[in-house]
Structures are given as C-alpha cells and as structure tokens.
Design an enzyme around this catalytic site. Structure first.
Site, PDB file in Angstrom:
ATOM      1  N   ASP A   1       0.868  -1.165   0.000  1.00 33.86           N
ATOM      2  CA  ASP A   1       0.000   0.000   0.000  1.00 33.86           C
ATOM      3  C   ASP A   1       0.915   1.227   0.000  1.00 33.86           C
ATOM      4  OD1 ASP A   1      -2.322   1.650   0.432  1.00 33.86           O
ATOM      5  OD2 ASP A   1      -1.804   1.702   2.553  1.00 33.86           O
TER       6      ASP A   1
ATOM      7  N   ASP B   1      -0.098   5.048   1.156  1.00 32.44           N
ATOM      8  CA  ASP B   1      -0.329   5.938   2.287  1.00 32.44           C
ATOM      9  C   ASP B   1      -0.244   5.196   3.614  1.00 32.44           C
ATOM     10  OD1 ASP B   1      -0.913   8.779   2.139  1.00 32.44           O
ATOM     11  OD2 ASP B   1      -2.658   8.344   3.376  1.00 32.44           O
TER      12      ASP B   1
ATOM     13  N   THR C   1      -1.956   0.574  -5.321  1.00 27.42           N
ATOM     14  CA  THR C   1      -2.586   1.735  -4.703  1.00 27.42           C
ATOM     15  C   THR C   1      -3.953   2.021  -5.294  1.00 27.42           C
ATOM     16  OG1 THR C   1      -2.384   4.140  -4.452  1.00 27.42           O
ATOM     17  CG2 THR C   1      -1.299   3.157  -6.347  1.00 27.42           C
TER      18      THR C   1
ATOM     19  N   LYS D   1      -7.709  -4.809  -4.326  1.00 27.07           N
ATOM     20  CA  LYS D   1      -6.298  -5.186  -4.242  1.00 27.07           C
ATOM     21  C   LYS D   1      -6.079  -6.689  -4.366  1.00 27.07           C
ATOM     22  CE  LYS D   1      -4.563  -1.070  -1.982  1.00 27.07           C
ATOM     23  NZ  LYS D   1      -3.706  -0.485  -0.931  1.00 27.07           N
TER      24      LYS D   1
END
Length: 350
Positions: A20, A22, A56, A225
């Site tokens: 990921d 952030d 992302t 994802k």
C-alpha cells in the site's frame, strides 16, 4: 594453508512484495521523499531478485508523471545507487487498485505496461475471472451509478461538508477545503455503499469492487487489491505462497483487506513498522543488514541538490528534485483531480 573465505549465504526470500502507499511507505497524506533506510531496503530487495509493486487506490490512469511525483524520493534514491535496468524492471506500480500497470525503466521513469496483444498484461491475465479484461463497461457504469447515488445521499442526510467526484473506474467523496470529514462519517458512507452494492448488484454482480474509508475520504473502486495482486502474480508467473502484501487498511472498511484472499499479509501502522518488517525479511532471507553503508550516518543515499535528477517518461521530462519539492513549497498536485494547486488546499494521498 590459508582458509578460503566462506561464500555468502544464498538469498531465499519471497518472489514478490506488494505495498500500500499511504501510511505504509510514507506518512498519511505525504509523499515518498526522504526515507533512505526504507529506500535502501526496497533497493536491496530489487537487487536480490524480489519484484516490488506499489498497489494503490490512486488512479491517474496512465499519466506516469503523477505517480512519479508521489514516489519521487524513492526513484531518486534508485538513481543515486545506479541500479541496473534489470533491477529497475522489477519495480511496478498498480494504480486504481488493479486498473493501470506501470513499470520502472532503466532510465528511471515509470512507463505503462502494454495491455493487449502478445505479452500484454490484460491479455495474459484474462484467464483470471475478475481480471479487468473480462469486465463489461455497461456493468462498470451501473456499479458506479449505484455508488455515486449512495454517496450523494449520505452527503445530504449527514450534512457532510464534502462533494462526490467520479473517475473512469472510481467514485469518491472528498472534503470541501479546508473542511475535513470525521472518521465516523467516512465509515458510515463506506458501510452504506457496501450494503447498497450488495443489495442492488443486478447488472454488475460479477464485478469485483472495493468501498473503503481512505482516512480523509471515501472511495468506491471497480476492482480491488486482491485482483491487483492476483494480476501481478499471474503476469509474473509467481505462486501466491511466495508473495507478501504489506498495508495498513485491513478492517472491513479498508482496501487492503481484500489482499488477504490471495497472499500472506503484514498488517502495519506506519512506515517505521514497514521498515522493520523489511529489515527482518532481508536478514532472514540472506543475512543482509540495511543499516550498513552509512544509512544512519553521513551517507543518506540522497542525490546532491547540485545535480538535479532528471528522467523522461514518454516525451515529458521530469525533474525529480522539483517533483519532491512541490509537496512542501510552490504548487502541489491535487490527488483527486491531478491538477496543480496551492499547497495545503488539498490533502495529497497515494
């Protein structure tokens, strides 16, 4: 007789590690700017044959410059270490959860991976049931219509100071600057959308999706994802058991949760924890210590500001030093629209 030095231990690690962005590779709302210890860990993984991918929710389609601005410090570090074309080629970005695949070239620019035809990533992964190559655009539009309607109702009913925007493969609720949206409201919106999509899935029942609280916003993406990681596994010919996903959003209103369906996962809360996980991985896999080469001393691995780092993507020249600077001074990129705006007017996330 003189003893021969022992050969280095064989490197036995995962084939692919996905991340990921952030709160995993950099702080919430920030960029990957200067974190030489984490950058060194990632570069050592690439050098030792591990493929690395940032998976992302940020969807800039195939506008490589925007992804490079978010990762400018990391790419600058790779360039400072003179990483080879083969090593760079193991670094990928999967944007929009599973919709846009880019790869780092030997000239340190992110370039779109061909979608169709021989060797195209969509063509070669159509055997996966949930691959984007099997989606109907009519179904995509209906899913996004349903999500958009639900989010707009939530804004009106809860008097949220925000607005709903729509992209090609996503719908998002974002705050009106300089307001913010509470975590409770974002969770409520994510749960409402999940419920509405589940109840009204006629016409898009075969589409994967993700409705999640992004920390300062709420998004509904076509795809998730799990699909993104599965595509990378299939495209690179890797077994799920030899892959690892690292992220911070594993609750039912988070977008890393879906990756648990296709790979072992590491649930972290900050880039500090990500660095620790990679440090232990490199030690166990090959006895490699990321604290070597002066990472904690005078050598930070940063490119000297006297020699700007420039690279090209397509016909566009990108100054990586300028890209990194834009997050603290001058104009910054609005993550929601991709436009350049005054700093602090929008929260920047990847």
């Amino acid at each position: 007789s003189s003893a021969s030095p022992l050969p280095p231990p064989p490197f036995v690690g995962p084939d692919l590690v996905t991340f990921d962005g952030d709160q995993t590779l950099y702080s919430d709302g920030g960029n990957f700017e200067s974190n030489p210890k984490l950058a060194r860990a990632l570069s050592l993984m690439l050098k030792n044959g591990i493929s690395v991918a940032v998976v992302t929710a940020a969807g800039y389609e195939y506008d490589a410059e925007k992804y490079m601005m978010r990762l400018s410090g990391l790419i600058k570090y790779f360039k400072s270490k003179k990483m080879t074309e083969e090593e760079c080629g193991r670094f990928y970005v999967m944007g929009g959860e599973c919709n846009y695949l880019l790869r780092l070239s030997g000239s340190f620019s992110l370039e779109p991976v061909k979608e169709t035809g021989p060797g195209g990533w969509i063509t070669s992964t159509k055997h996966l049931k949930d691959s984007p190559g099997n989606w109907s655009e009519k179904a995509v539009a209906k899913l996004l219509d349903t999500a958009e309607k639900c989010l707009k109702q939530g804004v009106e009913e809860m008097k949220i100071r925000g607005r709903v925007i729509r992209k090609k493969r996503a719908v998002g609720l974002i705050p009106n600057s300089p307001s913010s949206i509470s975590r409770e409201n974002l969770d409520e919106c994510a749960l409402r959308v999940q419920s509405d999509l589940y109840a009204g899935s006629v016409g898009f029942e075969n589409l994967p999706y993700c409705a999640f609280n992004g920390g300062s916003d709420c998004w509904v993406d076509v795809g998730n994802k799990r699909v993104g990681v599965e595509i990378l596994q299939a495209y690179l010919g890797l077994e799920p058991a030899k892959c690892l996903h690292v992220g911070d959003q594993f609750l039912n209103t988070g977008n890393d949760y879906a990756a648990r369906g296709c790979a072992p996962c590491a649930w972290i809360t900050s880039p500090v924890e990500t660095t620790y996980i990679l440090k232990r991985l490199l030690i166990f896999a090959g006895g490699i210590n990321i604290d070597e080469e002066g990472v904690n001393g005078t050598s930070t691995g940063n490119v000297s500001p006297k020699t700007p780092s420039r690279t090209r993507t397509g016909s566009t020249e990108i100054d990586l030093d300028e890209a990194a600077r834009r997050s603290v001074g001058g104009l910054v990129m609005d993550v929601y629209t991709g436009e350049m705006v005054q700093p602090n007017s929008k929260k920047q996330k990847l």
